[in-house]
Scaffold this motif. Sequence first.
Motif, short mmCIF file in Angstrom:
data_model
loop_
_atom_site.label_atom_id
_atom_site.label_comp_id
_atom_site.label_asym_id
_atom_site.label_seq_id
_atom_site.Cartn_x
_atom_site.Cartn_y
_atom_site.Cartn_z
N TYR A 259 -12.07 -25.47 23.38
CA TYR A 259 -12.17 -24.98 22.01
C TYR A 259 -11.44 -23.64 21.90
N THR A 260 -11.07 -23.28 20.68
CA THR A 260 -10.52 -21.95 20.42
C THR A 260 -11.12 -21.43 19.11
N ILE A 261 -11.22 -20.12 19.02
CA ILE A 261 -11.66 -19.45 17.80
C ILE A 261 -10.50 -18.56 17.34
N ASN A 262 -10.17 -18.65 16.07
CA ASN A 262 -8.98 -17.98 15.56
C ASN A 262 -9.27 -17.27 14.24
N LEU A 263 -8.50 -16.21 13.98
CA LEU A 263 -8.66 -15.43 12.75
C LEU A 263 -7.29 -15.25 12.11
N ARG A 264 -7.22 -15.50 10.81
CA ARG A 264 -5.98 -15.27 10.07
C ARG A 264 -6.30 -14.53 8.78
N THR A 265 -5.54 -13.47 8.49
CA THR A 265 -5.74 -12.69 7.29
C THR A 265 -4.41 -12.44 6.60
N SER A 266 -4.46 -12.23 5.32
CA SER A 266 -3.26 -11.84 4.58
C SER A 266 -3.66 -10.94 3.41
N TYR A 267 -2.72 -10.08 3.03
CA TYR A 267 -2.96 -9.16 1.91
C TYR A 267 -1.70 -9.10 1.07
N GLN A 268 -1.83 -9.31 -0.24
CA GLN A 268 -0.71 -9.29 -1.15
C GLN A 268 -0.51 -7.86 -1.63
N LEU A 269 0.50 -7.18 -1.05
CA LEU A 269 0.75 -5.78 -1.39
C LEU A 269 1.22 -5.62 -2.83
N ASP A 270 2.11 -6.52 -3.26
CA ASP A 270 2.57 -6.56 -4.64
C ASP A 270 3.09 -7.97 -4.89
N PRO A 271 3.55 -8.29 -6.11
CA PRO A 271 3.98 -9.68 -6.38
C PRO A 271 5.05 -10.21 -5.43
N LYS A 272 5.83 -9.34 -4.79
CA LYS A 272 6.90 -9.78 -3.91
C LYS A 272 6.64 -9.56 -2.43
N THR A 273 5.63 -8.80 -2.10
CA THR A 273 5.42 -8.41 -0.71
C THR A 273 4.02 -8.79 -0.24
N SER A 274 3.94 -9.40 0.95
CA SER A 274 2.65 -9.76 1.53
C SER A 274 2.65 -9.45 3.03
N PHE A 275 1.49 -9.10 3.53
CA PHE A 275 1.32 -8.82 4.96
C PHE A 275 0.34 -9.82 5.56
N THR A 276 0.69 -10.40 6.70
CA THR A 276 -0.15 -11.41 7.37
C THR A 276 -0.38 -11.01 8.82
N ALA A 277 -1.62 -11.21 9.28
CA ALA A 277 -1.97 -10.95 10.68
C ALA A 277 -2.87 -12.05 11.18
#
Length: 309
Positions: A259-277
Amino acid sequence: MHKSLTLISGLRFSYNQLNSNFDTTFIKFPYKKASIKDGGLTGNLGLVYRPSDKLQLNANFSTGYRMPNVDDVGKLFESVPGNLTIPNPNLTSEYAWNIEMGIVWKASDRLKVEFNLFHTWLNNAITLRPYQFDGKDSIVFNGITSRVQALQNVSTATVWGLQTSVHYKISRDLFIQSFANWINGKETDDFRNEQVPLRHAAPFYGNTNLRYSRNKVFIEFTAMYNGEVSADELAPVEQAKIDIYAKDANGKPYSPSWYTINLRTSYQLDPKTSFTASWENITNQRYRPYSSGIVAAGSNIITSLRYSF
């Protein structure tokens, strides 16, 4: 047709042609070319019944046809030292009959449950079997005496299983869903004249996702899991690959569960820019997917910044 019933059907005829030449510069194949010309009629008949807004019943019958491709006919591959897969220009097409039945229950606006049963019969199934090269069951390849094997058409193969899913909306922003698949399969062993485990039938597998989404923020926890394939459940051709499997208490090869446990997040900085980790395999599990021969990566972190023009 009644408004609660939906009937779907269709027919298709396919015709395919394959021609290939073998280079005998390095290996003196007893054949120089392969030529396959074949066609097949396939169809499906499906029925959907909705006795209420909360319940849906499905049934489907279909057929499938697959002609060997260039990789099937011309593969030359050493899976493990001492086992050599060689081309087989005598392959023919395989044909399948499928039956599926399912139920979808929408218990409320928050909860939905699905069950699906399926069964497939496969004639002239293409699978790996011991073979002969120019009348011999082994040849010297890269300085090693290797047992010869090739993809071949066996008599029959069957696959059956169950697929389930549960979707639950905890709140407006929080959602959980889980999927699970149980699959089993048998194929004909021409040498022993009996049914043995099917090589391409995957072990139990599934995943569970917990998702949170609000405004610009998205967070998802995922658990992925695979079941064990014991030594007795391994296909005969897999039992010979002792270098890619773990050993059980009796010293026999088997595929452990993982098994694996995983985390994914994202944040929409503005309409054109997003950050994902993402943080994959958080608990740093060491595992090897069934029949892959490759140990998966340990714990790792992935980040990205996306800008749209």
